[in-house]
Design an enzyme around this catalytic site. Structure first.
Site, mmCIF file in Angstrom:
data_model
loop_
_atom_site.group_PDB
_atom_site.id
_atom_site.type_symbol
_atom_site.label_atom_id
_atom_site.label_comp_id
_atom_site.label_asym_id
_atom_site.label_seq_id
_atom_site.Cartn_x
_atom_site.Cartn_y
_atom_site.Cartn_z
ATOM 1 C CG HIS A 172 2.090 -8.911 10.714
ATOM 2 N ND1 HIS A 172 2.928 -9.340 11.752
ATOM 3 C CD2 HIS A 172 1.074 -8.616 10.976
ATOM 4 C CE1 HIS A 172 1.928 -9.175 12.823
ATOM 5 N NE2 HIS A 172 0.956 -8.680 12.294
ATOM 6 C CB SER A 297 27.546 -0.027 -5.339
ATOM 7 O OG SER A 297 28.068 -1.199 -5.635
#
Length: 465
Positions: A172, A297
């Site tokens: 989780h 980027s």
């Protein structure tokens, strides 16, 4: 010229990624389909010539048999172009192959008695279903299995190298009982190998039974021949496919659907692998190789993005979308025949192409990774709370009924250090001193169960338990 072709291609498989998929050109292209069709037509004529009652009329010569055998081995690009030119007149792709064979044999002096047996008792689907089965078989052997097996080899090497490298688990998204990097990769290895075995073992079906699957034309012309066994022998022994004895006009496509479902499962497992590795890169567990000149980027100079895993994930998804449609649509046909499967089957090479491309990206991504053991160790050293499971489980062994609640009180939602865990152990009166001493030796790095054993236990044995 290559850049110009990339600019105006409709699909990225034939444009941006064409240089990575050249292997597929001879396997799942329009030209390849024409070659498979010509192979089926040529072998069918040769097969008919082996039936004594037909051979008397057909009168096949050794020279023409050699021509047909060469066609069955694979016609060249110019011949495929000739077929397309014929199709411009016929507006029928299978009939164009029939006429091409007729022209080739006529040039070699074939008599009308031979030419009349080209495409004998066949409907177009007899040729097409076998051609597509041959295509998928070839794609499996030369493209899909080799590239997936390359991934398995890469995973195997890393599993062996990192079988005992401790790593914090995250269930989780939260810290959980430690594992090893090798064991986590082994899970994907085992799952992929299972699907590879299914893909290798799948029989691809084919039929040769005429317009509605009843051998109507066959028995009207030669009622005394055992056409079922003739068709079975042709499909199984001449084409090395599995004979489907009961169909309508179209082969039922059930085996094609099974093939697509296996590819989809390979894609699904691989997407899980992509996402997990992507996450480990994000956590810093993997570093990526830098390459001069590359840009991560357009605005953030520091970025080194996990683009290979993202590219792979996207292409696996595209392949799965196609595979799902194929497996849902192809086995369904209205009554004895509708043509909706024809246009769908033409796109089956795209499914293969996207999986093949994705696997290449995944392999490339793994080739650029380096394990960051320091980051893994740091996370483990800061996660003593994960030992709460071990401590409360040992307490239960010695009759501590509220063991879980004790450890929950000191660990749940809190930053826990070594001292907190040791205090919980030391103050537990029910535990013998020797057991306390053993628990005190436990660390997040050593608390890996048998993960190191599991990592390599199932690499080569194929055992299920």
């Amino acid at each position: 010229m290559r850049i110009k072709n990339e600019l105006w291609a409709i699909t990225p498989l034939d444009g941006r990624y064409a240089n990575k998929l050249s292997l597929l050109n001879s396997v799942v292209s329009e030209g390849a389909l024409i070659r498979y069709r010509a192979r089926v037509e040529a072998l069918w004529l040769l097969h008919l010539a082996e039936q004594p009652e037909i051979a008397q009329q057909l009168k096949m010569t050794p020279e023409l048999q050699a021509v047909l055998e060469r066609i069955a081995e694979g016609i060249d690009d110019e011949a495929c172009t000739q077929v397309k030119r014929i199709e411009e007149k016929t507006n029928h792709d299978v009939k164009a192959v029939e006429y091409f064979l007729r022209d080739q044999l006529r040039l070699k002096g074939a008599s009308d008695s031979i030419l009349s047996f080209i495409h004998f008792a066949c409907t177009s689907e007899d040729i097409n279903n076998l051609a597509y089965a041959l295509m998928l078989d070839e794609a499996r052997k030369t493209c899909l299995l080799p590239v997936v097996n390359s991934l398995l080899v890469s995973l195997q090497q890393q599993i062996k190298s990192y079988s005992d490298l401790p790593m914090l688990s995250r269930t989780h998204g939260q810290s959980a009982s430690p594992t090893t990097l090798g064991k986590e990769l082994a899970v994907f290895y085992y799952r992929l190998r299972r699907q590879v075995a299914k893909l290798e073992g799948l029989d691809l079906d084919g039929k040769m039974s005429g317009a509605v699957g009843n051998y109507n034309a066959h028995f009207s012309s030669y009622p005394n021949l055992d056409w079922l066994n003739i068709a079975k022998d042709f499909v199984e022994n001449k084409l090395d496919l599995s004979w489907n004895p009961l169909t309508t006009q179209i082969e039922n496509h059930d085996s094609v659907a099974e093939y697509c479902d296996i590819v989809r499962r390979i894609n699904t497992v691989s997407i899980g692998l992509c996402r997990d590795v992507w996450g480990y890169i994000s956590l810093g567990y993997f570093k990526q190789e830098l390459k001069d000149g590359e840009v991560g980027s357009s605005t953030m100079p520091h970025k080194v993005n996990p683009i290979d895993f993202e590219n792979a994930e996207g292409n696996f998804g595209l392949s799965s979308a196609l595979a799902s449609h194929f497996s849902e649509k192809l086995p369904i046909s209205r009554w004895q025949r509708d043509l909706s499967d024809s246009t769908v089957l033409r796109a089956i090479g795209s499914m293969v192409g996207h999986t093949f491309l994705a696997m290449q990206s995944l392999l490339k991504g793994f080739g650029k990774l380096a394990v960051n053991e320091e980051a893994m160790s740091r996370d483990l050293d800061e996660s003593w709370e994960v030992l709460g499971e071990a401590v409360q489980t040992v307490m239960r062994k010695y009759g501590v009924v509220d063991a879980y609640e004790r450890l929950k009180q000191i660990t749940r939602g809190r930053a826990v250090c070594k001292a907190v865990i040791h205090e919980a152990i030391d103050t537990c009166e029910e535990l013998p001193n020797s057991v306390k001493a053993d628990l005190m030796k436990l660390t997040p790095r050593s608390y890996i169960g048998i993960a190191d054993v599991l990592a390599i236990r199932f690499l080569d044995t194929g055992e299920k338990s």
